[in-house]
Design a protein around this motif. Structure first.
Motif, PDB file in Angstrom:
ATOM      1  N   LEU A   1      -7.368  -5.487  -2.254  1.00 51.38           N
ATOM      2  CA  LEU A   1      -8.302  -6.202  -3.120  1.00 51.38           C
ATOM      3  C   LEU A   1      -7.484  -7.062  -4.069  1.00 51.38           C
ATOM      4  O   LEU A   1      -6.674  -6.546  -4.847  1.00 51.38           O
ATOM      5  N   VAL A   2      -7.653  -8.384  -3.977  1.00 49.34           N
ATOM      6  CA  VAL A   2      -6.841  -9.325  -4.753  1.00 49.34           C
ATOM      7  C   VAL A   2      -7.725 -10.355  -5.450  1.00 49.34           C
ATOM      8  O   VAL A   2      -8.891 -10.525  -5.105  1.00 49.34           O
ATOM      9  N   LEU A   3      -7.121 -11.050  -6.403  1.00 50.79           N
ATOM     10  CA  LEU A   3      -7.799 -12.181  -7.029  1.00 50.79           C
ATOM     11  C   LEU A   3      -7.872 -13.323  -6.021  1.00 50.79           C
ATOM     12  O   LEU A   3      -6.990 -13.442  -5.151  1.00 50.79           O
ATOM     13  N   PRO A   4      -8.887 -14.168  -6.102  1.00 51.69           N
ATOM     14  CA  PRO A   4      -9.039 -15.231  -5.100  1.00 51.69           C
ATOM     15  C   PRO A   4      -7.798 -16.102  -4.913  1.00 51.69           C
ATOM     16  O   PRO A   4      -7.471 -16.476  -3.792  1.00 51.69           O
ATOM     17  N   TYR A   5      -7.068 -16.406  -5.977  1.00 46.74           N
ATOM     18  CA  TYR A   5      -5.912 -17.284  -5.807  1.00 46.74           C
ATOM     19  C   TYR A   5      -4.714 -16.589  -5.165  1.00 46.74           C
ATOM     20  O   TYR A   5      -3.742 -17.240  -4.822  1.00 46.74           O
ATOM     21  N   HIS A   6      -4.766 -15.266  -4.978  1.00 46.76           N
ATOM     22  CA  HIS A   6      -3.713 -14.555  -4.244  1.00 46.76           C
ATOM     23  C   HIS A   6      -4.088 -14.304  -2.785  1.00 46.76           C
ATOM     24  O   HIS A   6      -3.235 -13.929  -1.982  1.00 46.76           O
ATOM     25  N   ALA A   7      -5.354 -14.489  -2.450  1.00 47.59           N
ATOM     26  CA  ALA A   7      -5.838 -14.111  -1.119  1.00 47.59           C
ATOM     27  C   ALA A   7      -5.125 -14.858   0.002  1.00 47.59           C
ATOM     28  O   ALA A   7      -4.720 -14.251   1.002  1.00 47.59           O
ATOM     29  N   GLU A   8      -4.953 -16.160  -0.119  1.00 51.25           N
ATOM     30  CA  GLU A   8      -4.320 -16.925   0.953  1.00 51.25           C
ATOM     31  C   GLU A   8      -2.859 -16.523   1.145  1.00 51.25           C
ATOM     32  O   GLU A   8      -2.398 -16.346   2.270  1.00 51.25           O
ATOM     33  N   THR A   9      -2.147 -16.348   0.047  1.00 54.75           N
ATOM     34  CA  THR A   9      -0.731 -15.957   0.135  1.00 54.75           C
ATOM     35  C   THR A   9      -0.586 -14.606   0.823  1.00 54.75           C
ATOM     36  O   THR A   9       0.225 -14.451   1.744  1.00 54.75           O
ATOM     37  N   LEU A  10      -1.374 -13.620   0.402  1.00 53.70           N
ATOM     38  CA  LEU A  10      -1.269 -12.301   1.009  1.00 53.70           C
ATOM     39  C   LEU A  10      -1.751 -12.315   2.454  1.00 53.70           C
ATOM     40  O   LEU A  10      -1.153 -11.672   3.319  1.00 53.70           O
ATOM     41  N   SER A  11      -2.775 -13.080   2.736  1.00 56.09           N
ATOM     42  CA  SER A  11      -3.253 -13.190   4.125  1.00 56.09           C
ATOM     43  C   SER A  11      -2.181 -13.773   5.030  1.00 56.09           C
ATOM     44  O   SER A  11      -1.996 -13.316   6.166  1.00 56.09           O
ATOM     45  N   GLN A  12      -1.449 -14.764   4.544  1.00 46.35           N
ATOM     46  CA  GLN A  12      -0.352 -15.355   5.331  1.00 46.35           C
ATOM     47  C   GLN A  12       0.752 -14.340   5.565  1.00 46.35           C
ATOM     48  O   GLN A  12       1.255 -14.208   6.683  1.00 46.35           O
ATOM     49  N   ARG A  13       1.145 -13.633   4.523  1.00 53.59           N
ATOM     50  CA  ARG A  13       2.175 -12.598   4.669  1.00 53.59           C
ATOM     51  C   ARG A  13       1.743 -11.547   5.689  1.00 53.59           C
ATOM     52  O   ARG A  13       2.518 -11.117   6.528  1.00 53.59           O
ATOM     53  N   LEU A  14       0.496 -11.150   5.581  1.00 48.89           N
ATOM     54  CA  LEU A  14      -0.032 -10.130   6.479  1.00 48.89           C
ATOM     55  C   LEU A  14      -0.026 -10.618   7.919  1.00 48.89           C
ATOM     56  O   LEU A  14       0.379  -9.885   8.826  1.00 48.89           O
ATOM     57  N   ALA A  15      -0.459 -11.848   8.138  1.00 49.83           N
ATOM     58  CA  ALA A  15      -0.477 -12.403   9.495  1.00 49.83           C
ATOM     59  C   ALA A  15       0.919 -12.435  10.092  1.00 49.83           C
ATOM     60  O   ALA A  15       1.111 -12.112  11.271  1.00 49.83           O
ATOM     61  N   GLU A  16       1.897 -12.810   9.299  1.00 54.13           N
ATOM     62  CA  GLU A  16       3.276 -12.850   9.788  1.00 54.13           C
ATOM     63  C   GLU A  16       3.780 -11.456  10.140  1.00 54.13           C
ATOM     64  O   GLU A  16       4.402 -11.258  11.176  1.00 54.13           O
ATOM     65  N   GLU A  17       3.514 -10.492   9.282  1.00 56.83           N
ATOM     66  CA  GLU A  17       4.007  -9.131   9.501  1.00 56.83           C
ATOM     67  C   GLU A  17       3.243  -8.406  10.610  1.00 56.83           C
ATOM     68  O   GLU A  17       3.817  -7.587  11.322  1.00 56.83           O
ATOM     69  N   MET A  18       1.957  -8.689  10.732  1.00 54.48           N
ATOM     70  CA  MET A  18       1.131  -7.988  11.711  1.00 54.48           C
ATOM     71  C   MET A  18       1.204  -8.627  13.092  1.00 54.48           C
ATOM     72  O   MET A  18       0.528  -8.185  14.012  1.00 54.48           O
ATOM     73  N   ALA A  19       2.020  -9.639  13.244  1.00 53.03           N
ATOM     74  CA  ALA A  19       2.107 -10.353  14.520  1.00 53.03           C
ATOM     75  C   ALA A  19       2.658  -9.481  15.644  1.00 53.03           C
ATOM     76  O   ALA A  19       2.389  -9.745  16.810  1.00 53.03           O
TER      77      ALA A  19
END
Length: 137
Positions: free
Chosen positions: A92-110
């Motif tokens: 659960l993040v603030l809206p302005y952190h969502a894109e950054t964390l989503s990108q990190r997650l996509a890279e790591e979960m690949a």
């Protein structure tokens, strides 16, 4: 409900929801970050709970190195501690952190090994995070 209050983290277990809650109360150092996750792991193992709500709104995002630690080293510890359970972590993040964390997650979960052993998703609203966690068995 079991509750642990650290200076930087409010940790609780809600048996009625079958969830562990990590509510960070301020920005955390790398050591606090890892210690907080270890405390949550002990609680989750004791209570046999694989669904986690990780509230980062008061804390902000972890350093990329610490996030990588969660996805690699900590993931291995978590899956070993809960055999037969696929852990699900809702961030659960603030809206302005969502894109950054989503990108990190996509890279790591690949990699298949990560996505097969643990589910992680980013949310900006607690209700949506709760619904997702409750849909996980």
């Amino acid at each position: 409900m079991l509750v642990t209050n650290l200076e930087y983290l409010h940790l609780s277990h809600r048996p009625d929801l079958g969830q562990v809650f990590l509510r960070w109360t301020r920005p955390a150092t790398s050591q606090e970050h890892r210690s907080g996750y270890q405390a949550a792991l002990e609680l989750a193992q004791r209570e046999k709970v694989g669904r986690w709500l990780v509230d980062l709104r008061s804390r902000g995002l972890a350093d990329p190195i610490d996030f990588r630690w969660v996805v690699t080293s900590f993931r291995e510890q978590l899956t070993s501690a809960l055999p037969g359970v696929r852990p699900c972590l809702a961030y659960l993040v603030l809206p302005y952190h969502a894109e950054t964390l989503s990108q990190r997650l996509a890279e790591e979960m690949a990699t298949d090994s990560v996505s097969d052993s643990m589910a992680m998703r980013v949310f900006t609203e607690e209700q949506a995070a709760q619904e997702w966690l409750q849909s996980r068995s």
